[in-house]
Design a protein around this motif. Structure first.
Motif, short mmCIF file in Angstrom:
data_model
loop_
_atom_site.label_atom_id
_atom_site.label_comp_id
_atom_site.label_asym_id
_atom_site.label_seq_id
_atom_site.Cartn_x
_atom_site.Cartn_y
_atom_site.Cartn_z
N ILE A 216 0.85 -1.21 0.00
CA ILE A 216 0.00 0.00 0.00
C ILE A 216 0.88 1.25 0.00
CG2 ILE A 216 -1.59 1.36 1.44
CD1 ILE A 216 -2.89 -1.33 2.26
N GLU A 219 2.42 1.76 -3.42
CA GLU A 219 1.45 2.26 -4.42
C GLU A 219 1.02 3.70 -4.10
OE1 GLU A 219 -0.29 -2.01 -5.94
OE2 GLU A 219 -1.70 -0.54 -5.19
N SER A 220 1.00 3.99 -2.82
CA SER A 220 0.65 5.35 -2.43
C SER A 220 1.72 6.33 -2.93
CB SER A 220 0.53 5.42 -0.91
OG SER A 220 0.24 6.71 -0.51
N VAL A 222 3.99 5.77 -5.54
CA VAL A 222 4.16 5.84 -7.00
C VAL A 222 2.93 6.38 -7.73
CG1 VAL A 222 5.89 4.02 -7.05
CG2 VAL A 222 3.49 3.43 -7.47
N THR A 223 1.78 6.42 -7.05
CA THR A 223 0.60 6.99 -7.71
C THR A 223 0.38 8.44 -7.29
OG1 THR A 223 -0.85 6.15 -5.97
CG2 THR A 223 -0.61 4.78 -7.92
N SER A 224 1.22 8.94 -6.42
CA SER A 224 1.06 10.34 -5.98
C SER A 224 1.27 11.28 -7.17
CB SER A 224 2.08 10.66 -4.89
OG SER A 224 2.07 12.04 -4.65
N ASP A 266 0.53 13.87 1.03
CA ASP A 266 -0.32 13.12 0.10
C ASP A 266 -0.12 11.62 0.28
OD1 ASP A 266 -2.08 12.97 -2.24
OD2 ASP A 266 -0.30 12.29 -3.33
N ARG A 269 -1.33 10.50 3.90
CA ARG A 269 -2.80 10.51 4.05
C ARG A 269 -3.45 9.35 3.31
NH1 ARG A 269 -6.38 12.28 0.68
NH2 ARG A 269 -4.85 13.36 -0.61
N ARG A 270 -3.05 9.14 2.07
CA ARG A 270 -3.68 8.07 1.28
C ARG A 270 -3.31 6.70 1.80
NH1 ARG A 270 -2.77 7.76 -4.03
NH2 ARG A 270 -0.72 8.70 -3.88
N ALA A 271 -2.06 6.56 2.24
CA ALA A 271 -1.62 5.26 2.78
C ALA A 271 -2.37 4.96 4.09
CB ALA A 271 -0.12 5.27 3.03
N GLU A 274 -5.85 3.85 3.41
CA GLU A 274 -5.90 2.47 2.91
C GLU A 274 -5.57 1.46 4.02
OE1 GLU A 274 -7.22 0.81 -0.58
OE2 GLU A 274 -6.95 2.94 -0.12
N ARG B 94 -4.20 4.88 -12.03
CA ARG B 94 -3.18 5.51 -11.18
C ARG B 94 -3.75 5.82 -9.79
NH1 ARG B 94 1.37 9.94 -12.84
NH2 ARG B 94 2.10 10.29 -10.74
N ARG B 95 -3.93 4.76 -9.01
CA ARG B 95 -4.37 4.93 -7.62
C ARG B 95 -3.97 3.68 -6.84
NH1 ARG B 95 -9.33 2.27 -6.63
NH2 ARG B 95 -10.28 1.49 -8.52
N ILE B 96 -4.07 3.77 -5.53
CA ILE B 96 -3.70 2.61 -4.70
C ILE B 96 -4.65 1.47 -5.06
CG2 ILE B 96 -3.45 1.73 -2.35
CD1 ILE B 96 -3.00 4.63 -1.43
N GLY B 97 -4.08 0.31 -5.32
CA GLY B 97 -4.90 -0.85 -5.70
C GLY B 97 -5.23 -0.84 -7.19
N PHE B 99 -3.24 -1.53 -9.70
CA PHE B 99 -2.29 -2.29 -10.53
C PHE B 99 -2.58 -3.79 -10.55
CE2 PHE B 99 -0.14 1.55 -9.18
CZ PHE B 99 0.43 2.01 -10.35
N TYR B 127 5.28 5.58 -17.88
CA TYR B 127 5.01 5.57 -16.43
C TYR B 127 5.18 4.14 -15.88
CZ TYR B 127 2.23 5.66 -12.13
OH TYR B 127 1.81 5.51 -10.83
N VAL B 131 7.65 2.55 -13.03
CA VAL B 131 7.03 2.16 -11.77
C VAL B 131 6.97 0.63 -11.58
CG1 VAL B 131 4.82 2.22 -10.54
CG2 VAL B 131 5.75 4.30 -11.50
N PHE B 271 -2.29 17.74 -13.32
CA PHE B 271 -2.21 16.30 -13.05
C PHE B 271 -3.34 15.56 -13.77
CE2 PHE B 271 -3.60 12.71 -10.32
CZ PHE B 271 -2.50 11.89 -10.51
#
Lengths: 302, 338
Positions: A216, A219-220, A222-224, A266, A269-271, A274, B94-97, B99, B127, B131, B271
């Motif tokens: 988590i 991903e938090s 690398v997606t920021s 960012d 908070r997101r991590a 989750e 592009r968000r947590i979960g 992939f 990207y 990643v 973004f």
């Protein structure tokens, strides 16, 4: 004996005459050169004002332009200190050489005065100026870098003749004297690059799924929207086990150092959001408040 | 008028490479292929051609929006040797979960005995390369090149009968070597921005005049050189420019407009623009999921629409072709696409 005395007197008179004549000639030479009058001083001030205005204009143009070119901002700003020192150097050279028309003895006298001034009261100012030149040439940091200097941390906004100006994260403007470069270590977080590594730490209890938590957190990061990943700027997530908790550490680059804290916030908070959805818990509050763990407990304060 | 189907142009080398990989697969080397290209650069056109060449050996899959269930990537039972998949950027979000579908797909692909020819949006690919190191799953990677002027000419004119289009240029329409454009510059103490004139040199016209080619070059060539330059060799953008400039059956070089977008966006808007560029087209709801509770997606999309950067049709957001180059330059400068 009388002859000998006469010869000695003659030699002494001749020597004295020669010395007096040399002194007279020198005094005549010095006095023959026009003295520095009010017009010269005004001209010198005018030149300094012009130099200052020129520097301000160049700084304004380059800064405005650099803000429009995104990632090349720091590259453009790095020429500013060099330009400043060059312009002031040329102005000083012109004032001394062309306006005051200093002769060699006058230059010598000026140097003596300057030496005395440095010795008595301006030594710090002189040290700052030398520090400024060293910073400009050696580039331990540049305008736009985030640095630790003395007790301060912030973004370098200006490298002047006397001081380096930093904007701290609390938006305080700090003027750190340039001579600190000689006496204190300066740490630059990005060394002239727009990207900068940010380390984000989160803590979980032993019963939580550490593997899932790492996934988590990764991903938090690398997606920021603030992240930057390249071969030279990789990311990593690390886990360390402690007696009462586990520490997760994400190391990733923010794409522009100005977003350092936004990036950190960012990702955190997101991590955490989750973690909460997946039943990953923070360490027990009592443990965090125990002696020796106050530092960690502080991180969990709202 | 335009023909329904146009012949493929400009990808001969890429087709040869793909066919060589297929031949290698037939002789026992499994070489999965990734075709990457920016939006409208002819990715689907190439996939169609590969399907046509390898007819009866191909199973084709395609995604029209973000894949959310594993079932959507399951392969049919009657699977042919070659699996062609377009728009693979829809395999991740592009968000947590976001992939896990991509991970499942890569696992499926590596455990399969088939050759996979996949097509990706260039910016999504870049990207994912950084990643998840996606490149290691695809030994053959083909990045579609920019079209040359002659390719663009062939690609556009293949839709018409010979001599159907009239290329006309009036003397007064000849392009100037130097044009003056005005850019607003904001100076802090002043409330309103000041328009500062900038000189813009038209290099194509200058080159023509310097080398005295102008009299020898045909109006037709002037038209296509201009279209190729404005579209930056992107065939999809070139077609849009052509359609906008054509007064059927006449086209005049002077009527081909240069696109200039002065993009003024905040970080969140930039973004979102980057996400739309990376996906090619994306549903508004999916954008909301990426943004979360950070900020309102409607306000952001309004700003992007207002500046003429995107279009929204049936809740699908896409980049406007004419704004593509300006958007890419802007986002690269901001480091929101890599």
């Amino acid at each position: 004996m009388a002859d000998s005395n006469t010869i000695n007197d003659t030699i002494s008179n001749t020597t004295n005459n020669t010395i007096n004549s040399t002194i007279d000639k020198t005094v005549q030479k010095i006095t023959a050169t026009p003295a520095i009058d009010m017009a010269d001083i005004l001209s010198a001030i005018l030149i300094l004002i012009i130099a200052n205005l020129l520097i301000r204009a160049i700084t304004f143009i380059l800064t405005s332009f650099s803000e429009r070119v995104g990632i090349y901002r720091i590259n453009i700003k790095m020429v500013l200190p060099l330009l400043k020192f060059s312009i002031y150097g040329i102005a000083l050279y012109y004032i001394l050489g062309n306006i005051f028309n200093l002769t060699s003895p006058q230059s010598l006298a000026f140097s003596g005065l300057l030496g005395a001034a440095i010795g008595f009261g301006l030594k710090d100012l002189f040290a700052d100026m030398i520090g400024g030149i060293v910073i400009t040439l050696e580039k331990p940091y540049q305008v736009g870098d985030k640095i630790y200097m003395g007790d301060y941390y912030g973004e370098v906004t200006d490298i002047g003749l006397r001081a380096t100006k930093l904007i701290t994260p609390d938006a305080n403007l700090v003027s750190a004297p340039n001579y600190l470069i000689f006496s204190q270590a300066v740490a630059s977080s990005n060394s002239g690059n727009p990207e900068m590594m940010v380390v984000i730490e989160l803590f979980i209890d032993h019963d939580s799924d550490a593997f899932l938590a790492m996934k988590i957190l990764k991903e938090s990061a690398v997606t920021s929207k603030y992240v930057y990943v390249s071969k030279e700027s990789p990311f990593t997530v690390l886990l360390k086990d402690y007696p009462f908790y586990r520490r997760l550490q994400a190391k990733a680059y923010v794409n522009d150092l100005r977003y350092q804290f936004e990036f950190e916030s960012d990702v955190t908070r997101r991590a955490l959001n989750e973690f909460s959805k997946n039943g990953i818990k923070a360490p027990n509050v009592n443990i965090l408040e125990a002696e020796g763990y106050g530092k960690i407990a502080k991180r969990w304060e709202p | 008028m335009e023909k329904e189907e146009a012949e493929i142009t400009g990808f001969n080398e890429e087709i040869i490479n793909i066919q060589a990989a297929i031949a290698g697969f037939e002789s026992g080397h499994k070489l999965n292929i990734a075709i990457t290209a920016e939006p409208l650069a002819g990715r689907t056109m190439l996939i169609n051609e590969v399907e046509k060449i390898n007819y009866q050996k191909v199973t084709r899959l395609s995604f029209s929006s973000t894949v959310k269930n594993k079932g959507e990537i399951s392969l049919p039972e009657q699977l042919r040797r070659i699996v062609l998949i377009d728009d693979c950027q829809f395999l991740y979000t592009r968000r947590i979960g976001g992939f896990h579908i991509l991970e499942d797909f890569l696992e499926l692909m590596t455990s399969s005995n088939n050759i996979f020819i996949t097509a990706w949006n260039l910016y999504s690919w870049k990207y994912l390369e950084k990643v998840v190191n996606i490149g290691k799953y695809f030994p053959v990677q083909i990045k579609l090149p920019k079209f040359s002027t002659s390719d663009i000419k062939e690609c556009i004119l293949s839709r018409y009968k010979p001599n159907e289009i009239k290329f006309i240029e009036n003397e007064y329409e000849k392009e100037k070597i130097i044009e003056i454009t005005r850019h607003p510059v904001v100076i802090k103490p002043l409330k309103n921005p000041i328009d500062i004139p900038f000189f813009k040199i038209n290099y194509d016209t200058l080159k023509l005049r310097l080398f005295k080619k102008e009299k020898n070059i045909s109006v037709e060539d002037v038209v296509f050189e201009k279209i190729a330059r404005i579209s930056n060799g992107n065939p999809g953008v070139a077609k849009i420019i052509w359609q906008n400039s054509l007064e059927y059956p006449v086209i005049k070089p002077g009527k081909i407009k240069e696109f200039s977008f002065n993009i003024e966006l905040d970080y969140n808007e930039s973004f979102i623009l980057g996400v739309i560029l990376s996906m090619g087209t994306i549903k508004k709801k999916e954008l909301s999921e990426i943004v979360g509770y950070d900020y309102g997606i409607d306000e952001t999309l309004f700003r992007l629409l207002e500046q003429g950067l995107i279009s929204i049709e049936e809740d699908h957001c896409s980049i406007k072709p004419e704004a593509l180059q300006s958007i890419v330059e802007f986002l690269k400068r901001s480091r929101l696409v890599w």
